[in-house]
Design a protein around this motif. Structure first.
Motif, PDB file in Angstrom:
ATOM      1  N   TRP A 191      33.005  35.104  29.138  1.00 40.42           N
ATOM      2  CA  TRP A 191      32.277  35.968  30.061  1.00 40.42           C
ATOM      3  C   TRP A 191      31.773  35.113  31.217  1.00 40.42           C
ATOM      4  O   TRP A 191      31.262  34.010  31.005  1.00 40.42           O
ATOM      5  CB  TRP A 191      31.080  36.627  29.357  1.00 40.42           C
ATOM      6  CG  TRP A 191      31.457  37.544  28.238  1.00 40.42           C
ATOM      7  CD1 TRP A 191      31.850  37.196  26.975  1.00 40.42           C
ATOM      8  CD2 TRP A 191      31.459  38.964  28.276  1.00 40.42           C
ATOM      9  NE1 TRP A 191      32.102  38.304  26.223  1.00 40.42           N
ATOM     10  CE2 TRP A 191      31.872  39.417  26.997  1.00 40.42           C
ATOM     11  CE3 TRP A 191      31.144  39.914  29.254  1.00 40.42           C
ATOM     12  CZ2 TRP A 191      31.979  40.763  26.687  1.00 40.42           C
ATOM     13  CZ3 TRP A 191      31.253  41.258  28.951  1.00 40.42           C
ATOM     14  CH2 TRP A 191      31.673  41.679  27.683  1.00 40.42           C
ATOM     15  N   LEU A 192      31.922  35.626  32.415  1.00 40.73           N
ATOM     16  CA  LEU A 192      31.381  34.983  33.611  1.00 40.73           C
ATOM     17  C   LEU A 192      30.525  35.977  34.370  1.00 40.73           C
ATOM     18  O   LEU A 192      30.841  37.175  34.420  1.00 40.73           O
ATOM     19  CB  LEU A 192      32.496  34.480  34.539  1.00 40.73           C
ATOM     20  CG  LEU A 192      33.502  33.457  34.011  1.00 40.73           C
ATOM     21  CD1 LEU A 192      34.505  33.120  35.102  1.00 40.73           C
ATOM     22  CD2 LEU A 192      32.795  32.208  33.529  1.00 40.73           C
TER      23      LEU A 192
ATOM     24  N   LEU B 127      30.067  40.990  36.706  1.00 42.88           N
ATOM     25  CA  LEU B 127      30.209  40.649  35.293  1.00 42.88           C
ATOM     26  C   LEU B 127      31.692  40.686  34.974  1.00 42.88           C
ATOM     27  O   LEU B 127      32.356  41.709  35.210  1.00 42.88           O
ATOM     28  CB  LEU B 127      29.434  41.616  34.412  1.00 42.88           C
ATOM     29  CG  LEU B 127      29.550  41.387  32.893  1.00 42.88           C
ATOM     30  CD1 LEU B 127      28.960  40.042  32.505  1.00 42.88           C
ATOM     31  CD2 LEU B 127      28.872  42.517  32.122  1.00 42.88           C
ATOM     32  N   LEU B 128      32.212  39.603  34.442  1.00 39.47           N
ATOM     33  CA  LEU B 128      33.642  39.459  34.163  1.00 39.47           C
ATOM     34  C   LEU B 128      33.843  39.101  32.703  1.00 39.47           C
ATOM     35  O   LEU B 128      33.137  38.252  32.163  1.00 39.47           O
ATOM     36  CB  LEU B 128      34.237  38.388  35.081  1.00 39.47           C
ATOM     37  CG  LEU B 128      35.698  37.981  34.930  1.00 39.47           C
ATOM     38  CD1 LEU B 128      36.227  37.472  36.280  1.00 39.47           C
ATOM     39  CD2 LEU B 128      35.902  36.894  33.875  1.00 39.47           C
ATOM     40  N   MET B 129      34.828  39.729  32.093  1.00 39.85           N
ATOM     41  CA  MET B 129      35.228  39.389  30.730  1.00 39.85           C
ATOM     42  C   MET B 129      36.720  39.107  30.732  1.00 39.85           C
ATOM     43  O   MET B 129      37.517  39.906  31.270  1.00 39.85           O
ATOM     44  CB  MET B 129      34.906  40.525  29.758  1.00 39.85           C
ATOM     45  CG  MET B 129      35.082  40.142  28.290  1.00 39.85           C
ATOM     46  SD  MET B 129      36.769  40.378  27.686  1.00 39.85           S
ATOM     47  CE  MET B 129      36.598  39.834  25.990  1.00 39.85           C
TER      48      MET B 129
ATOM     49  N   GLY C 295      38.776  41.980  32.947  1.00 38.38           N
ATOM     50  CA  GLY C 295      38.095  43.107  33.578  1.00 38.38           C
ATOM     51  C   GLY C 295      36.823  42.627  34.266  1.00 38.38           C
ATOM     52  O   GLY C 295      36.148  41.710  33.781  1.00 38.38           O
ATOM     53  N   ARG C 296      36.511  43.235  35.396  1.00 34.07           N
ATOM     54  CA  ARG C 296      35.309  42.822  36.144  1.00 34.07           C
ATOM     55  C   ARG C 296      34.716  44.029  36.857  1.00 34.07           C
ATOM     56  O   ARG C 296      35.431  44.880  37.373  1.00 34.07           O
ATOM     57  CB  ARG C 296      35.670  41.756  37.189  1.00 34.07           C
ATOM     58  CG  ARG C 296      34.448  41.123  37.870  1.00 34.07           C
ATOM     59  CD  ARG C 296      34.831  40.197  39.016  1.00 34.07           C
ATOM     60  NE  ARG C 296      35.458  40.926  40.111  1.00 34.07           N
ATOM     61  CZ  ARG C 296      36.665  40.655  40.603  1.00 34.07           C
ATOM     62  NH1 ARG C 296      37.384  39.654  40.103  1.00 34.07           N
ATOM     63  NH2 ARG C 296      37.170  41.374  41.590  1.00 34.07           N
TER      64      ARG C 296
ATOM     65  N   LEU D  17      40.835  45.392  37.057  1.00 34.28           N
ATOM     66  CA  LEU D  17      41.527  45.105  35.810  1.00 34.28           C
ATOM     67  C   LEU D  17      42.783  44.313  36.162  1.00 34.28           C
ATOM     68  O   LEU D  17      43.602  44.760  36.977  1.00 34.28           O
ATOM     69  CB  LEU D  17      41.905  46.389  35.077  1.00 34.28           C
ATOM     70  CG  LEU D  17      42.596  46.212  33.718  1.00 34.28           C
ATOM     71  CD1 LEU D  17      41.656  45.517  32.725  1.00 34.28           C
ATOM     72  CD2 LEU D  17      43.053  47.557  33.165  1.00 34.28           C
ATOM     73  N   ALA D  18      42.942  43.130  35.571  1.00 38.55           N
ATOM     74  CA  ALA D  18      44.059  42.254  35.910  1.00 38.55           C
ATOM     75  C   ALA D  18      44.718  41.720  34.644  1.00 38.55           C
ATOM     76  O   ALA D  18      44.049  41.440  33.644  1.00 38.55           O
ATOM     77  CB  ALA D  18      43.570  41.085  36.770  1.00 38.55           C
ATOM     78  N   TRP D  19      46.039  41.562  34.736  1.00 44.05           N
ATOM     79  CA  TRP D  19      46.844  40.970  33.659  1.00 44.05           C
ATOM     80  C   TRP D  19      47.665  39.849  34.275  1.00 44.05           C
ATOM     81  O   TRP D  19      48.432  40.061  35.219  1.00 44.05           O
ATOM     82  CB  TRP D  19      47.745  42.028  33.039  1.00 44.05           C
ATOM     83  CG  TRP D  19      48.645  41.538  31.943  1.00 44.05           C
ATOM     84  CD1 TRP D  19      48.308  41.310  30.642  1.00 44.05           C
ATOM     85  CD2 TRP D  19      50.045  41.240  32.044  1.00 44.05           C
ATOM     86  NE1 TRP D  19      49.394  40.882  29.921  1.00 44.05           N
ATOM     87  CE2 TRP D  19      50.488  40.824  30.760  1.00 44.05           C
ATOM     88  CE3 TRP D  19      50.971  41.270  33.089  1.00 44.05           C
ATOM     89  CZ2 TRP D  19      51.807  40.460  30.503  1.00 44.05           C
ATOM     90  CZ3 TRP D  19      52.279  40.899  32.839  1.00 44.05           C
ATOM     91  CH2 TRP D  19      52.684  40.503  31.557  1.00 44.05           C
ATOM     92  N   MET D  20      47.501  38.635  33.763  1.00 46.39           N
ATOM     93  CA  MET D  20      48.175  37.455  34.298  1.00 46.39           C
ATOM     94  C   MET D  20      48.944  36.783  33.169  1.00 46.39           C
ATOM     95  O   MET D  20      48.392  36.563  32.081  1.00 46.39           O
ATOM     96  CB  MET D  20      47.155  36.475  34.880  1.00 46.39           C
ATOM     97  CG  MET D  20      46.092  37.106  35.777  1.00 46.39           C
ATOM     98  SD  MET D  20      46.662  37.519  37.411  1.00 46.39           S
ATOM     99  CE  MET D  20      46.653  35.898  38.176  1.00 46.39           C
TER     100      MET D  20
END
Length: 417
Positions: free
Chosen positions: A297-298, A328-330, A342-343, A369-372
Protein backbone atom coordinates in the motif's frame (compact mmCIF):
# COMPACT_ATOMS: atom_id res chain seq x y z
CA UNK A 1 23.21 20.72 -19.40
CA UNK A 2 23.88 17.29 -20.93
CA UNK A 3 27.09 18.17 -22.89
CA UNK A 4 28.60 19.92 -19.88
CA UNK A 5 27.83 17.01 -17.58
CA UNK A 6 29.13 14.48 -20.10
CA UNK A 7 32.41 16.41 -20.39
CA UNK A 8 32.74 16.48 -16.61
CA UNK A 9 32.13 12.76 -16.40
CA UNK A 10 34.72 12.05 -19.08
CA UNK A 11 37.34 14.18 -17.35
CA UNK A 12 36.64 12.58 -13.99
CA UNK A 13 36.75 9.09 -15.47
CA UNK A 14 39.98 9.73 -17.37
CA UNK A 15 41.65 11.15 -14.28
CA UNK A 16 40.71 8.10 -12.27
CA UNK A 17 41.68 5.37 -14.71
CA UNK A 18 45.37 5.36 -13.66
CA UNK A 19 44.57 4.73 -10.00
CA UNK A 20 41.43 2.64 -9.98
CA UNK A 21 40.88 1.33 -13.48
CA UNK A 22 38.94 -1.66 -12.22
CA UNK A 23 36.16 0.54 -10.84
CA UNK A 24 35.82 2.79 -13.92
CA UNK A 25 33.22 1.96 -16.55
CA UNK A 26 32.00 4.70 -18.87
CA UNK A 27 30.87 3.27 -22.19
CA UNK A 28 30.34 -0.43 -21.58
CA UNK A 29 26.93 -1.83 -22.62
CA UNK A 30 26.06 -2.19 -18.94
CA UNK A 31 26.24 1.61 -18.60
CA UNK A 32 23.28 2.08 -20.94
CA UNK A 33 19.59 1.35 -20.74
CA UNK A 34 17.10 2.23 -23.47
CA UNK A 35 13.37 1.79 -23.95
CA UNK A 36 10.45 2.82 -26.15
CA UNK A 37 6.95 3.06 -24.66
CA UNK A 38 4.35 2.77 -27.44
CA UNK A 39 0.89 3.84 -26.37
CA UNK A 40 -2.62 3.49 -27.73
CA UNK A 41 -5.08 5.71 -25.86
CA UNK A 42 -8.76 6.48 -26.09
CA UNK A 43 -10.28 9.28 -24.02
CA UNK A 44 -13.63 11.02 -24.04
CA UNK A 45 -14.64 14.34 -22.55
CA UNK A 46 -13.12 17.77 -22.94
CA UNK A 47 -10.06 18.98 -24.81
CA UNK A 48 -6.79 17.87 -23.22
CA UNK A 49 -4.53 20.28 -21.37
CA UNK A 50 -1.68 19.61 -23.81
CA UNK A 51 -3.89 21.25 -26.47
CA UNK A 52 -4.77 24.28 -24.35
CA UNK A 53 -7.83 22.86 -22.64
CA UNK A 54 -8.73 22.11 -19.03
CA UNK A 55 -8.74 18.32 -19.50
CA UNK A 56 -7.31 16.34 -16.60
CA UNK A 57 -5.73 13.53 -18.62
CA UNK A 58 -2.96 13.16 -21.18
CA UNK A 59 -5.61 12.93 -23.90
CA UNK A 60 -9.07 14.39 -24.34
CA UNK A 61 -11.88 13.51 -26.76
CA UNK A 62 -9.61 11.51 -29.06
CA UNK A 63 -8.06 8.19 -29.93
CA UNK A 64 -4.28 8.53 -30.19
CA UNK A 65 -1.25 6.39 -30.93
CA UNK A 66 1.89 7.94 -29.47
CA UNK A 67 5.43 7.32 -28.41
CA UNK A 68 4.70 7.98 -24.75
CA UNK A 69 8.45 8.00 -24.07
CA UNK A 70 11.60 6.95 -25.88
CA UNK A 71 14.62 7.18 -23.59
CA UNK A 72 18.31 6.46 -23.31
CA UNK A 73 19.73 6.28 -19.80
CA UNK A 74 23.51 6.57 -19.36
CA UNK A 75 24.94 5.62 -15.94
CA UNK A 76 28.75 5.85 -16.06
CA UNK A 77 30.66 4.46 -13.09
CA UNK A 78 33.71 6.62 -12.39
CA UNK A 79 34.87 4.87 -9.21
CA UNK A 80 33.28 2.42 -6.82
CA UNK A 81 31.64 5.40 -5.04
CA UNK A 82 31.32 8.07 -7.75
CA UNK A 83 28.88 7.76 -10.68
CA UNK A 84 26.82 9.75 -13.15
CA UNK A 85 23.27 9.69 -14.46
CA UNK A 86 21.93 11.23 -17.69
CA UNK A 87 18.46 10.54 -19.12
CA UNK A 88 17.67 11.76 -22.63
CA UNK A 89 13.99 11.39 -23.49
CA UNK A 90 11.69 11.88 -26.44
CA UNK A 91 7.93 12.39 -26.10
CA UNK A 92 5.93 12.54 -29.33
CA UNK A 93 3.00 14.63 -28.08
CA UNK A 94 5.07 17.21 -26.17
CA UNK A 95 5.52 20.70 -27.62
CA UNK A 96 9.31 20.21 -27.38
CA UNK A 97 9.67 16.48 -28.06
CA UNK A 98 13.31 15.84 -27.05
CA UNK A 99 15.20 16.93 -23.94
CA UNK A 100 17.30 15.93 -20.95
CA UNK A 101 15.21 14.96 -17.93
CA UNK A 102 17.50 14.16 -14.97
CA UNK A 103 21.28 14.60 -15.24
CA UNK A 104 23.50 14.50 -12.17
CA UNK A 105 26.68 13.30 -10.49
CA UNK A 106 26.29 11.00 -7.49
CA UNK A 107 28.66 10.12 -4.67
CA UNK A 108 27.96 7.20 -2.32
CA UNK A 109 30.87 6.42 0.03
CA UNK A 110 31.20 2.84 1.22
CA UNK A 111 29.56 2.66 4.68
CA UNK A 112 31.79 1.53 7.54
CA UNK A 113 29.11 1.59 10.22
CA UNK A 114 25.36 2.10 10.56
CA UNK A 115 25.80 5.62 9.20
CA UNK A 116 25.40 6.20 5.45
CA UNK A 117 26.05 9.36 3.46
CA UNK A 118 25.60 10.41 -0.17
CA UNK A 119 24.98 13.35 -2.45
CA UNK A 120 23.60 14.25 -5.86
CA UNK A 121 24.61 17.31 -7.89
CA UNK A 122 22.83 18.39 -11.04
CA UNK A 123 19.34 18.32 -12.55
CA UNK A 124 17.08 16.20 -10.36
CA UNK A 125 13.57 15.57 -9.13
CA UNK A 126 13.40 16.07 -5.35
CA UNK A 127 12.56 12.78 -3.58
CA UNK A 128 8.80 13.33 -3.33
CA UNK A 129 7.22 10.62 -5.49
CA UNK A 130 6.76 7.16 -4.04
CA UNK A 131 5.44 5.86 -7.37
CA UNK A 132 8.41 6.74 -9.61
CA UNK A 133 10.74 4.02 -8.37
CA UNK A 134 11.18 2.30 -11.73
CA UNK A 135 14.14 2.67 -14.09
CA UNK A 136 14.54 6.24 -15.32
CA UNK A 137 11.95 7.80 -12.98
CA UNK A 138 9.13 5.63 -14.35
CA UNK A 139 6.09 4.14 -12.60
CA UNK A 140 6.15 0.32 -12.51
CA UNK A 141 2.72 -0.08 -10.89
CA UNK A 142 0.60 1.90 -13.36
CA UNK A 143 0.83 3.85 -16.60
CA UNK A 144 -0.42 7.05 -14.98
CA UNK A 145 0.85 8.31 -11.62
CA UNK A 146 -1.26 10.13 -9.06
CA UNK A 147 -2.18 13.81 -9.35
CA UNK A 148 0.52 14.64 -6.79
CA UNK A 149 3.33 12.94 -8.65
CA UNK A 150 2.09 14.00 -12.08
CA UNK A 151 2.59 17.58 -10.89
CA UNK A 152 6.04 16.80 -9.49
CA UNK A 153 6.97 15.56 -12.96
CA UNK A 154 5.61 18.75 -14.52
CA UNK A 155 6.87 21.58 -12.36
CA UNK A 156 9.35 20.34 -9.73
CA UNK A 157 12.45 19.48 -11.74
CA UNK A 158 15.34 21.47 -10.20
CA UNK A 159 19.08 22.03 -10.46
CA UNK A 160 21.01 21.87 -7.25
CA UNK A 161 22.81 19.88 -4.60
CA UNK A 162 21.18 17.19 -2.48
CA UNK A 163 22.74 15.58 0.58
CA UNK A 164 21.33 12.39 2.10
CA UNK A 165 22.22 10.78 5.43
CA UNK A 166 20.94 7.61 7.09
CA UNK A 167 21.55 6.14 10.51
CA UNK A 168 20.48 2.72 11.77
CA UNK A 169 20.02 1.87 15.43
CA UNK A 170 18.03 -0.79 17.28
CA UNK A 171 16.47 -1.92 14.01
CA UNK A 172 15.20 1.55 13.15
CA UNK A 173 16.54 3.52 10.19
CA UNK A 174 16.29 7.31 10.15
CA UNK A 175 17.09 9.37 7.08
CA UNK A 176 17.54 13.08 6.44
CA UNK A 177 17.71 14.59 2.95
CA UNK A 178 18.53 18.27 2.39
CA UNK A 179 18.55 20.02 -0.98
CA UNK A 180 19.31 23.50 -2.25
CA UNK A 181 18.32 24.38 -5.81
CA UNK A 182 17.68 26.95 -8.53
CA UNK A 183 15.65 26.95 -11.77
CA UNK A 184 12.21 26.19 -10.40
CA UNK A 185 10.77 29.68 -10.15
CA UNK A 186 7.59 29.01 -12.16
CA UNK A 187 6.42 26.04 -10.03
CA UNK A 188 2.75 26.70 -9.27
CA UNK A 189 1.81 28.15 -12.66
CA UNK A 190 -0.03 25.05 -13.86
CA UNK A 191 -1.69 24.37 -10.50
CA UNK A 192 -3.20 27.86 -10.55
CA UNK A 193 -4.19 28.31 -14.22
CA UNK A 194 -5.01 24.70 -15.14
CA UNK A 195 -5.29 22.85 -11.83
CA UNK A 196 -4.29 19.26 -11.16
CA UNK A 197 -3.90 16.64 -13.89
CA UNK A 198 -3.08 12.93 -14.15
CA UNK A 199 -0.53 11.85 -16.77
CA UNK A 200 2.89 10.25 -17.15
CA UNK A 201 4.77 13.05 -18.91
CA UNK A 202 7.84 14.39 -17.11
CA UNK A 203 9.63 17.62 -17.87
CA UNK A 204 13.06 18.22 -19.33
CA UNK A 205 15.31 21.29 -19.26
CA UNK A 206 13.62 22.73 -22.39
CA UNK A 207 9.98 21.79 -21.70
CA UNK A 208 7.16 24.20 -22.61
CA UNK A 209 3.71 23.50 -21.14
CA UNK A 210 0.57 25.14 -22.52
CA UNK A 211 -1.73 27.14 -20.28
CA UNK A 212 -5.48 26.91 -20.84
CA UNK A 213 -7.02 29.08 -23.51
CA UNK A 214 -10.29 30.85 -22.82
CA UNK A 215 -12.79 33.06 -24.56
CA UNK A 216 -12.34 35.77 -21.94
CA UNK A 217 -8.74 34.90 -21.03
CA UNK A 218 -9.16 36.32 -17.54
CA UNK A 219 -5.60 35.49 -16.52
CA UNK A 220 -4.22 37.46 -19.47
CA UNK A 221 -6.30 40.48 -18.42
CA UNK A 222 -5.04 40.34 -14.87
CA UNK A 223 -1.42 40.37 -16.00
CA UNK A 224 -1.83 42.93 -18.80
CA UNK A 225 -0.73 40.42 -21.47
CA UNK A 226 2.63 39.86 -19.76
CA UNK A 227 1.99 36.18 -19.06
CA UNK A 228 3.12 33.94 -21.92
CA UNK A 229 0.73 31.29 -23.24
CA UNK A 230 3.20 28.58 -22.16
CA UNK A 231 4.97 27.91 -18.89
CA UNK A 232 8.64 26.92 -18.77
CA UNK A 233 9.27 24.79 -15.67
CA UNK A 234 13.06 25.20 -15.64
CA UNK A 235 13.84 28.91 -15.69
CA UNK A 236 15.73 31.10 -13.20
CA UNK A 237 14.06 34.48 -12.64
CA UNK A 238 15.13 35.88 -9.26
CA UNK A 239 18.55 34.49 -8.28
CA UNK A 240 17.13 33.05 -5.07
CA UNK A 241 18.00 29.62 -3.69
CA UNK A 242 15.14 27.23 -2.99
CA UNK A 243 15.33 24.30 -0.60
CA UNK A 244 13.68 21.05 0.43
CA UNK A 245 14.09 18.79 3.44
CA UNK A 246 12.84 15.24 3.93
CA UNK A 247 12.74 12.96 6.97
CA UNK A 248 12.43 9.18 6.61
CA UNK A 249 11.66 6.59 9.27
CA UNK A 250 11.74 2.82 8.73
CA UNK A 251 11.00 0.90 11.95
CA UNK A 252 11.64 -2.85 12.30
CA UNK A 253 8.30 -3.53 10.61
CA UNK A 254 7.08 -3.60 6.98
CA UNK A 255 6.23 0.12 7.03
CA UNK A 256 7.99 3.34 6.01
CA UNK A 257 7.02 6.95 6.72
CA UNK A 258 8.39 10.15 5.21
CA UNK A 259 7.71 13.86 5.57
CA UNK A 260 9.00 16.60 3.26
CA UNK A 261 8.86 20.36 2.99
CA UNK A 262 9.68 22.21 -0.23
CA UNK A 263 10.02 25.96 -0.77
CA UNK A 264 11.31 27.54 -3.96
CA UNK A 265 11.49 30.93 -2.18
CA UNK A 266 10.36 32.50 -5.45
CA UNK A 267 9.96 36.24 -5.97
CA UNK A 268 6.29 36.79 -7.00
CA UNK A 269 7.24 40.04 -8.77
CA UNK A 270 9.95 38.50 -10.95
CA UNK A 271 9.10 38.61 -14.66
CA UNK A 272 11.19 37.67 -17.68
CA UNK A 273 10.13 36.78 -21.22
CA UNK A 274 6.54 36.20 -20.20
CA UNK A 275 7.42 33.97 -17.23
CA UNK A 276 6.30 35.13 -13.77
CA UNK A 277 7.95 34.01 -10.57
CA UNK A 278 5.78 32.05 -8.12
CA UNK A 279 6.35 31.74 -4.39
CA UNK A 280 5.51 28.07 -3.84
CA UNK A 281 5.71 25.97 -0.72
CA UNK A 282 4.27 22.54 -0.01
CA UNK A 283 4.34 19.80 2.63
CA UNK A 284 4.20 16.11 1.70
CA UNK A 285 3.50 13.12 3.94
CA UNK A 286 4.08 9.61 2.61
CA UNK A 287 3.34 6.13 3.90
CA UNK A 288 4.32 2.72 2.52
CA UNK A 289 3.01 -0.54 3.99
CA UNK A 290 3.72 -4.09 2.88
CA UNK A 291 1.05 -6.42 4.23
CA UNK A 292 2.34 -9.59 2.51
CA UNK A 293 5.23 -10.52 0.25
CA UNK A 294 2.98 -9.73 -2.73
CA UNK A 295 0.84 -6.84 -1.47
CA UNK A 296 1.81 -3.25 -0.81
CA UNK A 297 0.00 0.00 0.00
CA UNK A 298 1.22 3.49 -0.84
CA UNK A 299 -0.28 6.81 0.17
CA UNK A 300 0.71 10.47 0.01
CA UNK A 301 -0.91 13.68 1.16
CA UNK A 302 0.27 17.07 -0.08
CA UNK A 303 -0.83 20.56 0.89
CA UNK A 304 0.67 23.85 -0.18
CA UNK A 305 0.38 27.46 -1.26
CA UNK A 306 1.49 29.36 -4.36
CA UNK A 307 1.24 33.05 -5.28
CA UNK A 308 2.41 35.50 -7.92
CA UNK A 309 2.00 39.16 -8.83
CA UNK A 310 1.80 42.30 -6.80
CA UNK A 311 0.50 42.59 -3.20
CA UNK A 312 -3.21 43.29 -2.79
CA UNK A 313 -3.41 43.48 1.01
CA UNK A 314 -3.91 41.14 3.95
CA UNK A 315 -0.79 39.22 2.97
CA UNK A 316 -2.16 38.11 -0.41
CA UNK A 317 -0.94 38.51 -3.99
CA UNK A 318 -3.02 39.13 -7.08
CA UNK A 319 -3.01 35.37 -7.74
CA UNK A 320 -3.02 33.47 -4.45
CA UNK A 321 -3.83 29.76 -4.51
CA UNK A 322 -3.95 26.95 -1.98
CA UNK A 323 -3.75 23.35 -3.13
CA UNK A 324 -4.00 19.84 -1.70
CA UNK A 325 -4.19 16.28 -2.94
CA UNK A 326 -4.05 12.74 -1.61
CA UNK A 327 -4.10 9.21 -2.97
CA UNK A 328 -4.34 5.64 -1.71
CA UNK A 329 -2.79 2.89 -3.84
CA UNK A 330 -2.87 -0.87 -3.45
CA UNK A 331 -0.69 -3.11 -5.63
CA UNK A 332 -0.67 -6.92 -5.83
CA UNK A 333 2.06 -8.93 -7.53
CA UNK A 334 0.71 -12.08 -9.18
CA UNK A 335 2.45 -15.44 -9.38
CA UNK A 336 3.14 -14.95 -13.12
CA UNK A 337 5.02 -11.68 -12.51
CA UNK A 338 2.13 -9.41 -13.42
CA UNK A 339 1.11 -6.56 -11.14
CA UNK A 340 -2.47 -5.42 -10.52
CA UNK A 341 -2.86 -1.94 -9.06
CA UNK A 342 -5.80 0.18 -7.97
CA UNK A 343 -5.65 3.80 -6.84
CA UNK A 344 -8.06 6.53 -5.78
CA UNK A 345 -7.15 10.23 -5.84
CA UNK A 346 -8.57 13.40 -4.34
CA UNK A 347 -7.38 16.84 -5.41
CA UNK A 348 -8.41 20.43 -4.82
CA UNK A 349 -7.36 24.01 -5.50
CA UNK A 350 -8.65 27.03 -3.58
CA UNK A 351 -8.48 30.44 -5.23
CA UNK A 352 -8.22 32.99 -2.44
CA UNK A 353 -8.84 36.16 -4.50
CA UNK A 354 -10.64 37.68 -7.49
CA UNK A 355 -13.04 34.80 -8.00
CA UNK A 356 -15.56 37.11 -9.62
CA UNK A 357 -12.97 37.88 -12.32
CA UNK A 358 -11.22 34.54 -12.68
CA UNK A 359 -12.17 31.69 -10.34
CA UNK A 360 -9.42 29.03 -10.41
CA UNK A 361 -10.81 26.89 -7.60
CA UNK A 362 -11.45 23.20 -8.22
CA UNK A 363 -12.23 19.88 -6.60
CA UNK A 364 -11.91 16.45 -8.13
CA UNK A 365 -11.66 12.70 -7.68
CA UNK A 366 -10.27 9.88 -9.79
CA UNK A 367 -10.06 6.09 -9.83
CA UNK A 368 -7.36 4.10 -11.65
CA UNK A 369 -7.03 0.37 -12.35
CA UNK A 370 -3.85 -0.89 -14.03
CA UNK A 371 -2.43 -4.28 -15.03
CA UNK A 372 1.29 -4.48 -15.85
CA UNK A 373 3.09 -7.62 -17.02
CA UNK A 374 6.53 -8.46 -18.44
CA UNK A 375 5.79 -10.69 -21.44
CA UNK A 376 9.42 -11.43 -22.39
CA UNK A 377 12.96 -10.34 -21.62
CA UNK A 378 12.46 -7.33 -23.88
CA UNK A 379 8.76 -6.41 -23.76
CA UNK A 380 6.33 -5.26 -21.06
CA UNK A 381 2.58 -4.91 -21.52
CA UNK A 382 0.37 -2.48 -19.65
CA UNK A 383 -3.38 -1.90 -19.65
CA UNK A 384 -5.04 0.89 -17.66
CA UNK A 385 -8.45 2.46 -17.13
CA UNK A 386 -8.72 5.87 -15.46
CA UNK A 387 -11.87 7.86 -14.64
CA UNK A 388 -11.80 11.40 -13.27
CA UNK A 389 -14.49 13.85 -12.20
CA UNK A 390 -13.67 17.49 -11.48
CA UNK A 391 -15.43 20.79 -10.92
CA UNK A 392 -13.58 23.94 -12.08
CA UNK A 393 -15.50 27.20 -12.70
CA UNK A 394 -12.75 28.54 -15.01
CA UNK A 395 -13.95 26.07 -17.66
CA UNK A 396 -16.72 28.55 -18.35
CA UNK A 397 -14.13 30.75 -20.11
CA UNK A 398 -14.09 28.00 -22.77
CA UNK A 399 -17.90 27.85 -22.89
CA UNK A 400 -17.84 24.56 -20.96
CA UNK A 401 -19.75 23.37 -17.92
CA UNK A 402 -17.73 23.73 -14.73
CA UNK A 403 -18.17 20.06 -13.85
CA UNK A 404 -16.65 17.54 -16.26
CA UNK A 405 -15.96 13.80 -16.32
CA UNK A 406 -13.43 11.90 -18.42
CA UNK A 407 -12.53 8.27 -18.91
CA UNK A 408 -9.27 7.16 -20.50
CA UNK A 409 -8.27 3.66 -21.62
CA UNK A 410 -4.64 2.92 -22.46
CA UNK A 411 -2.64 0.00 -23.79
CA UNK A 412 1.15 0.24 -23.57
CA UNK A 413 3.82 -1.93 -25.15
CA UNK A 414 7.25 -1.13 -23.79
CA UNK A 415 10.38 -2.43 -25.51
CA UNK A 416 13.57 -2.20 -23.51
CA UNK A 417 17.20 -3.26 -23.68
Amino acid sequence: MAPALASLLLLAGTAHVTTAHAETSLFDPANYTAWIDLRLSQANGERGWLDGGFGKLRHGNETAADVAQAAVLWKPQLTDTFSGYVLLQGVSDAEVPVGVEEAYLQWKPVPKSGFRFGLRLGQIFPPVSMEHDGTGWTTPRSLTPSAINSWIGEEVLVRGLEVNTQQTFAGHRLGLTLGGFTRDDTAGTLLSWRGWALHDMSSAENTRLKLPEGENQGWYRIFDDNQAAVSKPMVELDGRLGYYARLDWRPPAPVAVNFEVYDNQGDPMALRNGQWGWATRFYNLGLALRTTAKDEWLSQYMTGQTATGWPVGQGHRVVDTGFESAYLLMSHRCDDGARLTGRVDYFAVKDHLRRAVDDNSETGYSATLAWMKPVSDYFDLGIEALHVISDRPARQTQALAAKQAQTQLQIALKWHL
